[in-house]
Design a protein around this motif. Sequence first.
Motif, PDB file in Angstrom:
ATOM      1  N   ARG A  16      55.185  -1.227  35.890  1.00  0.00           N
ATOM      2  CA  ARG A  16      55.663  -0.099  36.720  1.00  0.00           C
ATOM      3  C   ARG A  16      54.791   0.044  37.969  1.00  0.00           C
ATOM      4  O   ARG A  16      55.302   0.278  39.055  1.00  0.00           O
ATOM      5  N   ARG A  17      53.473  -0.088  37.797  1.00  0.00           N
ATOM      6  CA  ARG A  17      52.570  -0.027  38.968  1.00  0.00           C
ATOM      7  C   ARG A  17      52.878  -1.152  39.944  1.00  0.00           C
ATOM      8  O   ARG A  17      52.922  -0.952  41.159  1.00  0.00           O
TER       9      ARG A  17
ATOM     10  N   ASP B 250      56.038  -0.386  41.831  1.00  0.00           N
ATOM     11  CA  ASP B 250      55.769   0.672  42.818  1.00  0.00           C
ATOM     12  C   ASP B 250      55.057   0.104  44.043  1.00  0.00           C
ATOM     13  O   ASP B 250      55.393   0.440  45.183  1.00  0.00           O
TER      14      ASP B 250
ATOM     15  N   ARG C 292      57.542  -2.005  46.128  1.00  0.00           N
ATOM     16  CA  ARG C 292      58.468  -1.168  46.918  1.00  0.00           C
ATOM     17  C   ARG C 292      57.748  -0.475  48.069  1.00  0.00           C
ATOM     18  O   ARG C 292      58.304  -0.369  49.163  1.00  0.00           O
TER      19      ARG C 292
END
Length: 171
Positions: free
Chosen positions: A94-95, A98, A101
């Motif tokens: 997830r990091r 992120d 993006r």
Amino acid sequence: MAAALDEAAATLLGVWEAARERTTSRLSTAQLRAVMVVEQHDGINLRRLANRLDMLLSSASRLCDRLVAAGMLEREPSRADRREISLHLTPESRRLLDELRADRRQRLAEILAGMSPEGRQALLAGVTEFDEAARRQREVGEPPRELPGPAAPVDAGPGWQLDGPPVVRSA
């Protein structure tokens, strides 16, 4: 029109690929795609993942093995059927997504800053409509409509005509 869009899309993909290389250098493109599919479909099983990635089940299984070993995916028995395995993202993945993006958006913002406000609005409207049409096509298997024949060129603003490659104009 398709040729001009293809060239512009190549530029956009170049920005995305550069962000991917900076942010996710330790993941292959196939691994990143798998992580993104799992993000969209949390708890997806291996068979559905393989279908989404257009891979053989055995190839998808090996890909997931590598992602689990890298700390990017977690496997757990499915709540619906204990014989199936559900895939989930880890906090690490997830990091990473992120960061990816954020990097992409920063690069896009830099490019967009060089455009006129009207150009940015037209781009957003066109890309939004393109996305909606593509989604409709995928959902219902709708065949693409025929584009109009080679009538007069459509003016898409300074530097672009939609029936061929971008036109470079000097200021």
